[in-house]
Design a protein around this motif. Structure first.
Motif, PDB file in Angstrom:
ATOM      1  N   LYS A   2     -22.467 103.211 -44.477  1.00  0.00           N
ATOM      2  CA  LYS A   2     -23.863 103.593 -44.366  1.00  0.00           C
ATOM      3  C   LYS A   2     -24.359 103.141 -42.991  1.00  0.00           C
ATOM      4  CE  LYS A   2     -24.434 103.016 -49.273  1.00  0.00           C
ATOM      5  NZ  LYS A   2     -24.969 102.184 -50.328  1.00  0.00           N
ATOM      6  N   PRO A   3     -24.593 104.081 -42.058  1.00  0.00           N
ATOM      7  CA  PRO A   3     -24.915 103.688 -40.687  1.00  0.00           C
ATOM      8  C   PRO A   3     -26.256 102.986 -40.507  1.00  0.00           C
ATOM      9  CG  PRO A   3     -25.105 106.043 -40.942  1.00  0.00           C
ATOM     10  CD  PRO A   3     -24.527 105.502 -42.218  1.00  0.00           C
ATOM     11  N   PHE A   4     -27.216 103.187 -41.416  1.00  0.00           N
ATOM     12  CA  PHE A   4     -28.534 102.605 -41.216  1.00  0.00           C
ATOM     13  C   PHE A   4     -28.717 101.264 -41.907  1.00  0.00           C
ATOM     14  CE2 PHE A   4     -29.117 107.186 -40.638  1.00  0.00           C
ATOM     15  CZ  PHE A   4     -29.476 107.151 -39.303  1.00  0.00           C
ATOM     16  N   LYS A   5     -27.776 100.850 -42.717  1.00  0.00           N
ATOM     17  CA  LYS A   5     -27.860  99.551 -43.376  1.00  0.00           C
ATOM     18  C   LYS A   5     -27.207  98.526 -42.451  1.00  0.00           C
ATOM     19  CE  LYS A   5     -27.025  97.288 -47.738  1.00  0.00           C
ATOM     20  NZ  LYS A   5     -26.370  97.363 -49.042  1.00  0.00           N
ATOM     21  N   ARG A  11     -21.443  92.378 -35.786  1.00  0.00           N
ATOM     22  CA  ARG A  11     -22.033  92.701 -34.492  1.00  0.00           C
ATOM     23  C   ARG A  11     -21.179  93.712 -33.715  1.00  0.00           C
ATOM     24  NH1 ARG A  11     -22.887  90.385 -29.194  1.00  0.00           N
ATOM     25  NH2 ARG A  11     -25.110  90.476 -28.750  1.00  0.00           N
ATOM     26  N   ARG A  12     -19.879  93.591 -33.800  1.00  0.00           N
ATOM     27  CA  ARG A  12     -18.967  94.497 -33.105  1.00  0.00           C
ATOM     28  C   ARG A  12     -19.147  95.939 -33.586  1.00  0.00           C
ATOM     29  NH1 ARG A  12     -14.088  96.442 -34.609  1.00  0.00           N
ATOM     30  NH2 ARG A  12     -14.020  95.108 -36.436  1.00  0.00           N
ATOM     31  N   ILE A  13     -19.293  96.118 -34.891  1.00  0.00           N
ATOM     32  CA  ILE A  13     -19.493  97.449 -35.458  1.00  0.00           C
ATOM     33  C   ILE A  13     -20.869  97.989 -35.082  1.00  0.00           C
ATOM     34  CG2 ILE A  13     -19.675  98.767 -37.608  1.00  0.00           C
ATOM     35  CD1 ILE A  13     -16.817  97.920 -36.863  1.00  0.00           C
ATOM     36  N   MET A  14     -21.865  97.117 -35.101  1.00  0.00           N
ATOM     37  CA  MET A  14     -23.215  97.550 -34.717  1.00  0.00           C
ATOM     38  C   MET A  14     -23.228  98.036 -33.273  1.00  0.00           C
ATOM     39  SD  MET A  14     -25.593  94.848 -36.819  1.00  0.00           S
ATOM     40  CE  MET A  14     -26.890  94.985 -35.678  1.00  0.00           C
ATOM     41  N   LYS A  15     -22.458  97.394 -32.416  1.00  0.00           N
ATOM     42  CA  LYS A  15     -22.391  97.811 -31.018  1.00  0.00           C
ATOM     43  C   LYS A  15     -21.724  99.179 -30.901  1.00  0.00           C
ATOM     44  CE  LYS A  15     -21.027  96.155 -26.473  1.00  0.00           C
ATOM     45  NZ  LYS A  15     -20.424  95.069 -25.712  1.00  0.00           N
ATOM     46  N   LYS A  16     -20.663  99.390 -31.637  1.00  0.00           N
ATOM     47  CA  LYS A  16     -19.966 100.681 -31.594  1.00  0.00           C
ATOM     48  C   LYS A  16     -20.825 101.817 -32.129  1.00  0.00           C
ATOM     49  CE  LYS A  16     -15.248  99.063 -31.782  1.00  0.00           C
ATOM     50  NZ  LYS A  16     -13.954  99.154 -32.454  1.00  0.00           N
ATOM     51  N   LEU A  17     -21.675 101.526 -33.108  1.00  0.00           N
ATOM     52  CA  LEU A  17     -22.527 102.536 -33.712  1.00  0.00           C
ATOM     53  C   LEU A  17     -23.918 102.620 -33.076  1.00  0.00           C
ATOM     54  CD1 LEU A  17     -21.664 101.953 -37.479  1.00  0.00           C
ATOM     55  CD2 LEU A  17     -20.836 103.777 -35.980  1.00  0.00           C
ATOM     56  N   TYR A  18     -24.162 101.811 -32.041  1.00  0.00           N
ATOM     57  CA  TYR A  18     -25.467 101.787 -31.355  1.00  0.00           C
ATOM     58  C   TYR A  18     -26.600 101.483 -32.336  1.00  0.00           C
ATOM     59  CZ  TYR A  18     -23.035 103.983 -27.446  1.00  0.00           C
ATOM     60  OH  TYR A  18     -22.176 104.256 -26.428  1.00  0.00           O
ATOM     61  N   LEU A  19     -26.421 100.477 -33.149  1.00  0.00           N
ATOM     62  CA  LEU A  19     -27.428 100.097 -34.141  1.00  0.00           C
ATOM     63  C   LEU A  19     -28.051  98.747 -33.790  1.00  0.00           C
ATOM     64  CD1 LEU A  19     -25.516 101.046 -37.399  1.00  0.00           C
ATOM     65  CD2 LEU A  19     -27.428 102.275 -36.375  1.00  0.00           C
ATOM     66  N   GLY A  20     -29.202  98.458 -34.401  1.00  0.00           N
ATOM     67  CA  GLY A  20     -29.851  97.164 -34.224  1.00  0.00           C
ATOM     68  C   GLY A  20     -30.203  96.895 -32.779  1.00  0.00           C
TER      69      GLY A  20
END
Length: 112
Positions: A2-5, A11-20
């Motif tokens: 779920k990309p928005f949760k 943090r590494r995944i959030m960076k790859k998905l441009y989140l947060g």
């Protein structure tokens, strides 16, 4: 996934998905023009691109009588600011060939 949760992502995944904290903010732009021929349109687009390039922004879009698209920062993980947005609006409103300018609030460039 779920990309928005955000609470289940490292943090590494959030960076790859441009989140947060890694979200890239930009804004949509729409303006009506009085430009009728392609020579004036080319000159307008060249001037517009030169101006937004000087602000560190990039643009995707176009259109002859309704010029619209999305602006965001040229650099990765950098947000467009309200000040940059105001500068672009002021530049467009100062032109004689632009009749109206509308922009959106700052949006996530990857998920709008």
């Amino acid at each position: 996934m779920k990309p928005f949760k955000l609470d289940n992502k490292k943090r590494r995944i959030m960076k790859k998905l441009y989140l947060g904290e890694f979200a890239m903010l930009g804004f949509e732009l729409s303006c009506e023009t009085t430009i009728k021929d392609f020579d004036n349109y080319d000159a307008f687009v060249d001037e517009f691109i030169d101006y937004i390039d000087s602000l560190g922004l990039c643009f995707g879009g176009g259109g002859l009588e309704v010029f619209e698209g999305f602006l965001c920062a040229q650099k990765r993980y950098v947000n467009t600011t309200e000040e940059q947005k105001a500068q672009v609006i002021a530049w467009l409103e100062a032109r004689a060939d632009i009749t109206s300018v509308e922009t959106s609030e700052l949006l996530d460039a990857n998920y709008f």
